[in-house]
Design an enzyme around this catalytic site. Structure first.
Site, PDB file in Angstrom:
ATOM      1  N   LYS A  86       1.071   4.590  22.577  1.00 14.18           N
ATOM      2  CA  LYS A  86       1.037   3.966  21.470  1.00 14.18           C
ATOM      3  C   LYS A  86       0.570   2.855  21.597  1.00 14.18           C
ATOM      4  O   LYS A  86       0.551   1.702  22.979  1.00 14.18           O
ATOM      5  CB  LYS A  86       2.530   3.469  20.849  1.00 14.18           C
ATOM      6  CG  LYS A  86       2.839   2.359  19.818  1.00 14.18           C
ATOM      7  CD  LYS A  86       4.240   2.157  19.545  1.00 14.18           C
ATOM      8  CE  LYS A  86       3.957   0.485  18.456  1.00 14.18           C
ATOM      9  NZ  LYS A  86       3.470   1.056  17.555  1.00 14.18           N
ATOM     10  N   HIS A 138      -5.849  -0.462   6.315  1.00 12.83           N
ATOM     11  CA  HIS A 138      -5.233  -0.898   7.550  1.00 12.83           C
ATOM     12  C   HIS A 138      -6.680  -1.395   8.684  1.00 12.83           C
ATOM     13  O   HIS A 138      -6.985  -2.191   9.155  1.00 12.83           O
ATOM     14  CB  HIS A 138      -4.422  -0.772   8.726  1.00 12.83           C
ATOM     15  CG  HIS A 138      -2.721  -0.948   8.320  1.00 12.83           C
ATOM     16  ND1 HIS A 138      -2.480  -1.538   6.786  1.00 12.83           N
ATOM     17  CD2 HIS A 138      -1.936   0.348   8.115  1.00 12.83           C
ATOM     18  CE1 HIS A 138      -1.218  -0.401   6.461  1.00 12.83           C
ATOM     19  NE2 HIS A 138      -0.577   0.457   7.058  1.00 12.83           N
ATOM     20  N   LYS A 154      -0.091  -9.244  10.734  1.00 19.75           N
ATOM     21  CA  LYS A 154       0.170  -9.480  12.177  1.00 19.75           C
ATOM     22  C   LYS A 154      -0.358 -10.473  12.999  1.00 19.75           C
ATOM     23  O   LYS A 154      -1.142 -10.764  12.609  1.00 19.75           O
ATOM     24  CB  LYS A 154      -0.382  -7.949  13.155  1.00 19.75           C
ATOM     25  CG  LYS A 154       1.062  -7.082  12.079  1.00 19.75           C
ATOM     26  CD  LYS A 154      -0.095  -5.899  12.820  1.00 19.75           C
ATOM     27  CE  LYS A 154       0.781  -4.545  13.017  1.00 19.75           C
ATOM     28  NZ  LYS A 154       2.404  -3.995  13.423  1.00 19.75           N
ATOM     29  N   LYS A 210       1.237  -1.292   0.241  1.00 13.28           N
ATOM     30  CA  LYS A 210       0.476  -0.457   0.185  1.00 13.28           C
ATOM     31  C   LYS A 210       0.818   1.088   0.054  1.00 13.28           C
ATOM     32  O   LYS A 210       2.207   1.385   0.685  1.00 13.28           O
ATOM     33  CB  LYS A 210      -1.361  -0.438   1.427  1.00 13.28           C
ATOM     34  CG  LYS A 210      -0.101  -0.054   2.671  1.00 13.28           C
ATOM     35  CD  LYS A 210      -0.994   0.938   3.703  1.00 13.28           C
ATOM     36  CE  LYS A 210      -0.156   2.751   3.635  1.00 13.28           C
ATOM     37  NZ  LYS A 210      -0.156   2.672   5.324  1.00 13.28           N
TER      38      LYS A 210
HETATM   39  C1  BG6 Z   1       2.094   2.339   8.247  1.00 16.03           C
HETATM   40  C2  BG6 Z   1       1.724   3.646   7.718  1.00 16.03           C
HETATM   41  O1  BG6 Z   1       1.424   1.353   6.516  1.00 16.03           O
HETATM   42  O2  BG6 Z   1       1.790   1.848   9.329  1.00 16.03           O
HETATM   43  C3  BG6 Z   1       2.689   4.181   8.853  1.00 16.03           C
HETATM   44  O3  BG6 Z   1       2.053   4.147   6.345  1.00 16.03           O
HETATM   45  C4  BG6 Z   1       2.409   3.719   9.562  1.00 16.03           C
HETATM   46  O4  BG6 Z   1       2.216   5.426   8.615  1.00 16.03           O
HETATM   47  C5  BG6 Z   1       2.481   2.788  10.472  1.00 16.03           C
HETATM   48  O5  BG6 Z   1       3.378   4.134  11.151  1.00 16.03           O
HETATM   49  C6  BG6 Z   1       2.536   1.768  10.712  1.00 16.03           C
HETATM   50  O6  BG6 Z   1       2.278   0.595  11.290  1.00 16.03           O
HETATM   51  P1  BG6 Z   1       2.487  -0.479  12.702  1.00 16.03           P
HETATM   52  O7  BG6 Z   1       3.391  -1.424  12.432  1.00 16.03           O
HETATM   53  O8  BG6 Z   1       3.387   0.258  12.826  1.00 16.03           O
HETATM   54  O9  BG6 Z   1       1.442  -0.369  13.432  1.00 16.03           O
END
Ligand code: BG6
Length: 445
Positions: free
Chosen positions: A304, A216, A158, A124
């Site tokens: 986070k 996502h 995941k 993506k």
């Molecule tokens: C990516 C986005 O697809 O996913 C990012 O472009 C984002 O901006 C990331 O930080 C998040 O992925 P994860 O696996 O760290 O949650």
């Protein structure tokens, strides 16, 4: 499951960030656990002129793996080069490249002579909105059938995301209560502490709705709400996910931007790009009609965490809940960090009097399994090699998803919030008791 034999795996953009951080380590890992053997070859490709030795050195590739680990400059001549290394049943070509060059690169790969033996892998963003996604898909399909195309949404790789369907369909306990009759609301959070950092040029053109929601987080929602598939066939699962996308509608959207965002590098002057979004959605089908769905996601926030909360209906105000103080049951899928699932339940506090407290039963990968959680890319590459498309997004799915969000892209006011806070007031009032997770998160972070 059979081991992978006779595949050539090519990474275009092999000296870039994605290859360095994710793809090559995942391939090395697959080799180390014996999933890729010496009948395969791994070829990094890029614009730079590097010899095999230096390429291997860059990735600290040693021992037997270096005998199947090569570098080839550019796409021209790649077919012949692969043929010079042996005969391969399958050629997997991973475009670890900026999306702007997908079209030209795919045309070039085709021109080089790769046909039915090729598997094309892209990551993506698939387009910028509904129309551009449609055009991109049409263009790709001029050269390659969709069955040959693997569209990566790394969230699907995941481990806790793969577990959503297992949790729903391997536990009889939940199958009959998974609907508007018992569930009051669904909430999905995708929170990040970091800001846009050095990705300003990309992010400022995208915003958080394109970056996180359309792909996502909507994929999480589809897995959580889809109807029971008739089998585990990837196409069956995809049909059920698409049925959700066809009935998913935006009810409202608020966009926010963190203070100081416009001072980050590569951000356009006066940018109105959102770094946080609070979206209410609904699914207009029999199962979910009337259940509000909230998606909240952003950058530079207080913490986070990616989690899905499913809140059940409140008890009637009788018996133990005559004062309305017993919290509704809630299931929280912790996608990251501290991966696991928690179920909020009411229980009696020990003692002579009847006093009810909110407690939770939780499952954490760390406590229940000794196996490590594989990186999402390792799992996705493994599936590509095994031709398993369950965890990949089809062209049609991406189009349907863009269609849901097209009307709110770049649309409406953008309010400000302070870095390190969560801008949405509803977050505190309605959402899960994060306190119980905070200590776990801190422990892992
Ligand atoms: C990516 C986005 O697809 O996913 C990012 O472009 C984002 O901006 C990331 O930080 C998040 O992925 P994860 O696996 O760290 O949650």
């Amino acid at each position: 499951m059979k081991k992978i034999k006779s595949s050539a795996i090519v990474i275009l953009g092999a000296t870039g960030d994605l290859a360095r951080r994710k793809l090559i380590p995942a391939l090395v890992q697959l080799y180390e656990i014996g999933e890729i053997d010496s009948s395969c070859i791994l070829i990094g490709s890029g614009r730079k002129n590097i010899d095999d030795g230096n390429f291997r050195k860059k990735f600290e590739i040693k021992n037997e793996l270096s005998q199947i680990f090569y570098y080839h400059q550019g796409i021209k001549g790649l077919k012949k080069y692969i043929a010079s290394k042996g005969e391969f049943n399958r050629i997997i070509i991973f475009l670890a490249l900026p999306p702007q060059v997908y079209k030209n690169t795919i045309a070039e790969i085709y021109k080089e002579g790769f046909r039915d033996e090729a598997g094309i892998v892209i990551e993506k963003p698939f387009g910028h909105d509904y129309n551009s996604a449609k055009k991109l898909n049409k263009y790709i399909n001029r050269f390659y059938d969709d069955s040959q195309v693997y569209r990566i949404d790394h969230y699907l790789g995941k481990e806790p995301v793969q577990n959503i369907l297992v949790f729903r369909f391997a536990n009889f306990l939940f199958s009959n209560i998974w609907s508007k009759h018992y569930i009051d609301s669904i909430q999905i959070n995708g929170f990040e502490k970091i800001g846009v950092k050095d990705r300003g040029a990309y992010f400022d053109n995208a915003g958080i709705i394109r970056d996180m929601v359309q792909n996502h987080l909507v994929q999480l929602l589809c897995l959580l709400t889809m109807d029971t598939p008739v089998s585990l066939d990837p196409e069956e699962i995809r049909i059920q996910k698409m049925n959700i996308l066809k009935t998913l509608k935006v009810v409202s959207c608020q966009r926010f931007q963190y203070e100081g965002y416009i001072d980050e590098s590569d951000i356009k002057e006066g940018s109105q790009t959102e770094t946080f979004a609070d979206i209410e959605l609904k699914i207009d089908n029999h199962r979910w009609y009337g259940v509000p769905i909230y998606i909240r996601t952003g950058k530079a926030l207080a913490r986070k965490g990616t989690e899905i909360g499913v809140t059940f209906k409140s008890l009637p105000k009788i018996l133990y809940n005559s004062e309305g103080k017993v919290n509704p049951n809630r299931i929280v899928f912790k996608i990251q960090p501290s991966e696991g699932i928690s179920v909020d339940l009411a229980n009696k506090v020990p003692g002579n009097k009847i006093q009810i407290d909110n407690t939770n039963m939780s499952f954490r990968y760390k406590d229940s399994f000794t196996e490590d959680i594989p990186d999402a890319y390792q799992k996705l590459l493994f599936d590509i090699l095994h031709r398993d498309k369950t965890l990949f997004v089809s062209g049609k799915e991406t189009e349907l998803s863009w269609k849901v969000f097209d009307s709110i892209l770049d649309n409406g006011d953008v309010k400000k919030y302070k870095k390190g806070t969560v801008p949405c007031p509803r977050f505190c009032e309605e959402w899960i008791d994060f306190e119980s997770y905070r200590s776990i998160c801190q422990e892992r972070e």
